[in-house]
Enzyme design. Structure first.
Site, PDB file in Angstrom:
ATOM      1  N   HIS A  51     -13.053  -6.114  -2.221  1.00  0.00           N
ATOM      2  CA  HIS A  51     -12.190  -5.717  -3.327  1.00  0.00           C
ATOM      3  C   HIS A  51     -12.977  -5.583  -4.631  1.00  0.00           C
ATOM      4  O   HIS A  51     -12.788  -4.634  -5.401  1.00  0.00           O
ATOM      5  CB  HIS A  51     -11.082  -6.760  -3.539  1.00  0.00           C
ATOM      6  CG  HIS A  51     -10.121  -6.884  -2.409  1.00  0.00           C
ATOM      7  ND1 HIS A  51     -10.035  -8.024  -1.644  1.00  0.00           N
ATOM      8  CD2 HIS A  51      -9.197  -6.024  -1.915  1.00  0.00           C
ATOM      9  CE1 HIS A  51      -9.094  -7.859  -0.730  1.00  0.00           C
ATOM     10  NE2 HIS A  51      -8.568  -6.658  -0.866  1.00  0.00           N
ATOM     11  N   LYS A  55     -12.937   0.709   4.634  1.00  0.00           N
ATOM     12  CA  LYS A  55     -12.699  -0.182   5.779  1.00  0.00           C
ATOM     13  C   LYS A  55     -11.409   0.195   6.473  1.00  0.00           C
ATOM     14  O   LYS A  55     -11.350   0.295   7.695  1.00  0.00           O
ATOM     15  CB  LYS A  55     -12.659  -1.636   5.334  1.00  0.00           C
ATOM     16  CG  LYS A  55     -12.760  -2.605   6.512  1.00  0.00           C
ATOM     17  CD  LYS A  55     -11.970  -3.841   6.318  1.00  0.00           C
ATOM     18  CE  LYS A  55     -10.694  -3.899   6.983  1.00  0.00           C
ATOM     19  NZ  LYS A  55      -9.868  -5.035   6.805  1.00  0.00           N
ATOM     20  N   GLN A  89      -6.032   4.585   6.808  1.00  0.00           N
ATOM     21  CA  GLN A  89      -5.179   4.513   5.623  1.00  0.00           C
ATOM     22  C   GLN A  89      -5.697   5.431   4.520  1.00  0.00           C
ATOM     23  O   GLN A  89      -4.918   6.140   3.859  1.00  0.00           O
ATOM     24  CB  GLN A  89      -5.124   3.073   5.127  1.00  0.00           C
ATOM     25  CG  GLN A  89      -4.409   2.883   3.800  1.00  0.00           C
ATOM     26  CD  GLN A  89      -4.367   1.421   3.382  1.00  0.00           C
ATOM     27  OE1 GLN A  89      -3.571   0.655   3.894  1.00  0.00           O
ATOM     28  NE2 GLN A  89      -5.234   1.038   2.466  1.00  0.00           N
TER      29      GLN A  89
END
EC number: 6.3.2.1
Length: 278
Positions: A34, A149, A153
């Site tokens: 993140h 990753k 999506q």
């Protein structure tokens, strides 16, 4: 640090900005993957907003929504140390004021969402598209930063943005790995000590398949070899497939730029990963 919990305050702040805004959406329990996205956002925009929201709409009935790690205080400290000063932390009442049973849903493109993770997680990507659509309308960023990753999506959101003519650039962030190769994931914290020692084999297997994916290689044979290797190590593979990086269509022959995708359970933890053929 400015922490917004409502739309009015968020939009007032947004209207006061001069320069480009990048949004980094997260479900919290932040790790180095993140933070790498936050740094990438800061390199591309004058302002960065990180959202932290565990979205119930993308969890299935038997999935780990209730147990998903929530570490807001720790997350805020890590963001502060990384130089991010603005965070949006909506709750379910703000995101879904009438509950999740009777809401407008943003459906993902079928060709991208019915394969790989979508085959075993019905409704998951509709939940992802819905929450990201809401966040984009609330925040109105110029840039949306997503990691590679969760590559499926990423492709689904890129297509959603194009299909809905949303005025935002989707900026991919390279997949980040721990020192032993395991892809960073909030779910890694669910692994016990023995499982954590085995977990890097998922990445090792994918990198090995990518190296062996030459023009004369049989994809089915490579996949079978990788599947057996994972099973011997104690994984329960869900899929191990070579697919086109844009269409996510299955490939019978290796080609540069294609990606090996894998999902497998290790104990009670579901891990995903992907590796590109160079």
């Amino acid at each position: 640090m400015a922490i917004f919990k409502d739309i009015a305050g968020l939009r007032q702040w947004r209207q006061s900005l001069h320069g480009t805004l990048a949004l980094v959406p997260t479900m919290g329990n932040l790790h180095e993957g993140h933070l790498a996205l936050v740094r990438l956002a800061a390199n591309r925009a004058e302002h960065v907003l990180v959202s932290i929201y565990v979205n119930p709409l993308q969890f299935g009935p038997q999935e780990d929504f209730a147990n998903y790690p929530r570490t807001l205080d720790q997350d805020l400290q890590r963001l502060h140390e990384a130089g991010c000063q603005t965070v949006f932390t909506p709750d379910n009442g703000l995101m879904y004021p009438r509950g999740r049973q009777d809401i407008s849903i943003v459906m993902p493109p079928r060709s991208l969402s019915k394969v790989l993770c979508g085959a075993s997680r019905p409704g998951h990507f509709a939940g992802v598209c819905t929450v990201l659509s809401k966040l984009l309308h609330m925040v109105a960023p110029e840039i949306l930063v997503l990691g590679e990753k969760d590559y499926q999506q990423l492709r689904i959101v890129q297509q959603m943005v194009a299909d809905l003519n949303l005025n935002v650039q989707v900026l991919p962030g390279p997949l980040q790995r721990e020192a032993d190769g395991l892809a960073y994931s909030s779910r890694n914290t669910f692994l016990n000590l023995a499982e954590r020692q085995v977990a890097p084999l998922l990445a090792e297997t994918l990198f090995d398949l990518a190296r062996r994916s030459t023009s004369d290689a049989e994809v089915s044979d490579l996949a079978a070899t990788g599947w057996e290797r994972l099973e011997r190590a104690g994984f329960l593979p869900e899929y191990l497939e070579l697919r086109d990086a844009q269409t996510l269509q299955s490939l019978a022959l290796p080609q540069p730029g294609a990606r090996w995708f894998a999902a497998a359970r290790l104990g009670q933890t579901r891990l995903i990963d992907n590796v590109i053929i160079s």
